[in-house]
Design a protein around this motif. Sequence first.
Motif, PDB file in Angstrom:
ATOM      1  N   LEU A  82       0.823  -1.208   0.000  1.00  0.00           N
ATOM      2  CA  LEU A  82       0.000   0.000   0.000  1.00  0.00           C
ATOM      3  C   LEU A  82       0.860   1.263   0.000  1.00  0.00           C
ATOM      4  O   LEU A  82       0.503   2.267  -0.617  1.00  0.00           O
ATOM      5  CB  LEU A  82      -0.956  -0.012   1.187  1.00  0.00           C
ATOM      6  CG  LEU A  82      -2.093  -1.047   1.090  1.00  0.00           C
ATOM      7  CD1 LEU A  82      -2.882  -1.092   2.390  1.00  0.00           C
ATOM      8  CD2 LEU A  82      -2.990  -0.735  -0.084  1.00  0.00           C
ATOM      9  N   GLY A  83       2.016   1.206   0.650  1.00  0.00           N
ATOM     10  CA  GLY A  83       2.954   2.334   0.620  1.00  0.00           C
ATOM     11  C   GLY A  83       3.494   2.560  -0.775  1.00  0.00           C
ATOM     12  O   GLY A  83       3.574   3.710  -1.248  1.00  0.00           O
ATOM     13  N   ILE A  84       3.848   1.485  -1.461  1.00  0.00           N
ATOM     14  CA  ILE A  84       4.337   1.603  -2.833  1.00  0.00           C
ATOM     15  C   ILE A  84       3.226   2.128  -3.745  1.00  0.00           C
ATOM     16  O   ILE A  84       3.469   2.949  -4.639  1.00  0.00           O
ATOM     17  CB  ILE A  84       4.875   0.245  -3.321  1.00  0.00           C
ATOM     18  CG1 ILE A  84       6.143  -0.129  -2.538  1.00  0.00           C
ATOM     19  CG2 ILE A  84       5.158   0.258  -4.815  1.00  0.00           C
ATOM     20  CD1 ILE A  84       6.617  -1.536  -2.769  1.00  0.00           C
ATOM     21  N   ALA A  85       2.006   1.686  -3.512  1.00  0.00           N
ATOM     22  CA  ALA A  85       0.873   2.170  -4.311  1.00  0.00           C
ATOM     23  C   ALA A  85       0.665   3.666  -4.093  1.00  0.00           C
ATOM     24  O   ALA A  85       0.361   4.406  -5.036  1.00  0.00           O
ATOM     25  CB  ALA A  85      -0.394   1.397  -3.953  1.00  0.00           C
ATOM     26  N   ARG A 122       2.981   9.923  -8.150  1.00  0.00           N
ATOM     27  CA  ARG A 122       3.651  10.181  -9.431  1.00  0.00           C
ATOM     28  C   ARG A 122       2.665  10.208 -10.595  1.00  0.00           C
ATOM     29  O   ARG A 122       3.072  10.157 -11.751  1.00  0.00           O
ATOM     30  CB  ARG A 122       4.713   9.106  -9.681  1.00  0.00           C
ATOM     31  CG  ARG A 122       5.850   9.176  -8.699  1.00  0.00           C
ATOM     32  CD  ARG A 122       6.872   8.127  -8.999  1.00  0.00           C
ATOM     33  NE  ARG A 122       7.961   8.210  -8.036  1.00  0.00           N
ATOM     34  CZ  ARG A 122       8.907   7.298  -7.918  1.00  0.00           C
ATOM     35  NH1 ARG A 122       8.888   6.241  -8.685  1.00  0.00           N
ATOM     36  NH2 ARG A 122       9.845   7.462  -7.034  1.00  0.00           N
ATOM     37  N   LYS A 123       1.390  10.258 -10.301  1.00  0.00           N
ATOM     38  CA  LYS A 123       0.314  10.384 -11.285  1.00  0.00           C
ATOM     39  C   LYS A 123       0.193   9.157 -12.195  1.00  0.00           C
ATOM     40  O   LYS A 123      -0.206   9.267 -13.346  1.00  0.00           O
ATOM     41  CB  LYS A 123       0.499  11.638 -12.141  1.00  0.00           C
ATOM     42  CG  LYS A 123       0.684  12.905 -11.361  1.00  0.00           C
ATOM     43  CD  LYS A 123      -0.592  13.691 -11.355  1.00  0.00           C
ATOM     44  CE  LYS A 123      -0.322  15.064 -10.780  1.00  0.00           C
ATOM     45  NZ  LYS A 123      -0.906  15.251  -9.491  1.00  0.00           N
ATOM     46  N   ARG A 124       0.506   8.002 -11.677  1.00  0.00           N
ATOM     47  CA  ARG A 124       0.312   6.742 -12.407  1.00  0.00           C
ATOM     48  C   ARG A 124      -0.793   5.972 -11.688  1.00  0.00           C
ATOM     49  O   ARG A 124      -0.555   4.992 -11.000  1.00  0.00           O
ATOM     50  CB  ARG A 124       1.613   5.960 -12.439  1.00  0.00           C
ATOM     51  CG  ARG A 124       2.718   6.736 -13.167  1.00  0.00           C
ATOM     52  CD  ARG A 124       3.905   5.904 -13.385  1.00  0.00           C
ATOM     53  NE  ARG A 124       3.495   4.741 -14.193  1.00  0.00           N
ATOM     54  CZ  ARG A 124       4.318   4.039 -14.916  1.00  0.00           C
ATOM     55  NH1 ARG A 124       5.576   4.369 -14.957  1.00  0.00           N
ATOM     56  NH2 ARG A 124       3.904   3.009 -15.596  1.00  0.00           N
ATOM     57  N   PHE A 125      -2.013   6.443 -11.862  1.00  0.00           N
ATOM     58  CA  PHE A 125      -3.136   5.960 -11.070  1.00  0.00           C
ATOM     59  C   PHE A 125      -3.537   4.517 -11.409  1.00  0.00           C
ATOM     60  O   PHE A 125      -3.897   3.748 -10.522  1.00  0.00           O
ATOM     61  CB  PHE A 125      -4.335   6.897 -11.236  1.00  0.00           C
ATOM     62  CG  PHE A 125      -4.051   8.275 -10.730  1.00  0.00           C
ATOM     63  CD1 PHE A 125      -3.859   8.505  -9.381  1.00  0.00           C
ATOM     64  CD2 PHE A 125      -3.963   9.340 -11.605  1.00  0.00           C
ATOM     65  CE1 PHE A 125      -3.587   9.775  -8.914  1.00  0.00           C
ATOM     66  CE2 PHE A 125      -3.695  10.614 -11.139  1.00  0.00           C
ATOM     67  CZ  PHE A 125      -3.500  10.837  -9.794  1.00  0.00           C
ATOM     68  N   LEU A 126      -3.468   4.143 -12.672  1.00  0.00           N
ATOM     69  CA  LEU A 126      -3.836   2.787 -13.050  1.00  0.00           C
ATOM     70  C   LEU A 126      -2.881   1.768 -12.425  1.00  0.00           C
ATOM     71  O   LEU A 126      -3.307   0.760 -11.851  1.00  0.00           O
ATOM     72  CB  LEU A 126      -3.843   2.655 -14.580  1.00  0.00           C
ATOM     73  CG  LEU A 126      -4.323   1.324 -15.138  1.00  0.00           C
ATOM     74  CD1 LEU A 126      -5.777   1.089 -14.757  1.00  0.00           C
ATOM     75  CD2 LEU A 126      -4.167   1.303 -16.644  1.00  0.00           C
ATOM     76  N   THR A 176      -3.432   1.616  -8.628  1.00  0.00           N
ATOM     77  CA  THR A 176      -4.610   0.819  -8.272  1.00  0.00           C
ATOM     78  C   THR A 176      -4.310  -0.667  -8.363  1.00  0.00           C
ATOM     79  O   THR A 176      -4.719  -1.457  -7.503  1.00  0.00           O
ATOM     80  CB  THR A 176      -5.784   1.174  -9.209  1.00  0.00           C
ATOM     81  OG1 THR A 176      -5.991   2.587  -9.160  1.00  0.00           O
ATOM     82  CG2 THR A 176      -7.044   0.457  -8.808  1.00  0.00           C
ATOM     83  N   ARG A 177      -3.580  -1.072  -9.386  1.00  0.00           N
ATOM     84  CA  ARG A 177      -3.216  -2.484  -9.547  1.00  0.00           C
ATOM     85  C   ARG A 177      -2.311  -2.930  -8.400  1.00  0.00           C
ATOM     86  O   ARG A 177      -2.487  -4.022  -7.845  1.00  0.00           O
ATOM     87  CB  ARG A 177      -2.528  -2.680 -10.892  1.00  0.00           C
ATOM     88  CG  ARG A 177      -2.313  -4.135 -11.242  1.00  0.00           C
ATOM     89  CD  ARG A 177      -1.774  -4.345 -12.637  1.00  0.00           C
ATOM     90  NE  ARG A 177      -2.743  -3.873 -13.616  1.00  0.00           N
ATOM     91  CZ  ARG A 177      -2.458  -3.021 -14.600  1.00  0.00           C
ATOM     92  NH1 ARG A 177      -1.261  -2.536 -14.726  1.00  0.00           N
ATOM     93  NH2 ARG A 177      -3.389  -2.647 -15.453  1.00  0.00           N
ATOM     94  N   ILE A 178      -1.346  -2.122  -8.006  1.00  0.00           N
ATOM     95  CA  ILE A 178      -0.448  -2.454  -6.898  1.00  0.00           C
ATOM     96  C   ILE A 178      -1.239  -2.557  -5.592  1.00  0.00           C
ATOM     97  O   ILE A 178      -1.017  -3.461  -4.776  1.00  0.00           O
ATOM     98  CB  ILE A 178       0.694  -1.428  -6.789  1.00  0.00           C
ATOM     99  CG1 ILE A 178       1.630  -1.553  -7.995  1.00  0.00           C
ATOM    100  CG2 ILE A 178       1.483  -1.614  -5.493  1.00  0.00           C
ATOM    101  CD1 ILE A 178       2.656  -0.444  -8.094  1.00  0.00           C
ATOM    102  N   ALA A 179      -2.174  -1.641  -5.384  1.00  0.00           N
ATOM    103  CA  ALA A 179      -3.006  -1.682  -4.181  1.00  0.00           C
ATOM    104  C   ALA A 179      -3.847  -2.951  -4.138  1.00  0.00           C
ATOM    105  O   ALA A 179      -4.008  -3.584  -3.073  1.00  0.00           O
ATOM    106  CB  ALA A 179      -3.909  -0.451  -4.115  1.00  0.00           C
ATOM    107  N   ALA A 180      -4.356  -3.365  -5.288  1.00  0.00           N
ATOM    108  CA  ALA A 180      -5.153  -4.602  -5.336  1.00  0.00           C
ATOM    109  C   ALA A 180      -4.301  -5.807  -4.974  1.00  0.00           C
ATOM    110  O   ALA A 180      -4.717  -6.664  -4.180  1.00  0.00           O
ATOM    111  CB  ALA A 180      -5.759  -4.769  -6.724  1.00  0.00           C
TER     112      ALA A 180
END
Length: 151
Positions: A15-18, A24-28, A31-35
């Motif tokens: 979640l920290g990495i997400a 850095r404005k890489r929302f997609l 979101t994938r990292i958070a999932a």
Amino acid sequence: MLAETICSAVSAAGLGIAAVTAYRKRFLTATRIAAYSLVPIGLVLTGVVEWVSDIAFKPSVWLGFGVLGVAWLLFMTTRAIERRGGSTRKERKAAARAAQTGAVAPAASAPSLGAGVTATEPRQKPKKQSADAGPGDDFSDIEAILKKHGI
């Protein structure tokens, strides 16, 4: 207990990495990292981690897997031997019925004893080359191949 702690730490790190990725404005990608990072904590909360750790550290479970492996190996070995023999279950049943009635089973339906020899056929000895064949006769097919290729 240790597995739950490790899963929680992995989820927190993910979640920290997400969050950094979203900054850095890489929302997609964020979101994938958070999932992905929520999966370990979800497994802990559902009890899957405890179930897997119970399975992984019991010798009786590993013994059961070993027994299943041996059973699978025996099944595959018998199938390979059956296929190598060339006979099918239907052919063996026909041969068994013929043996019970006293009739001679045809060669195609006799149970196989290995490498193409059946129960109704006598085992034949391999044919030897005649003594009068010269040394050139042994290589006649090789010579034909070489002549075909112009060598």
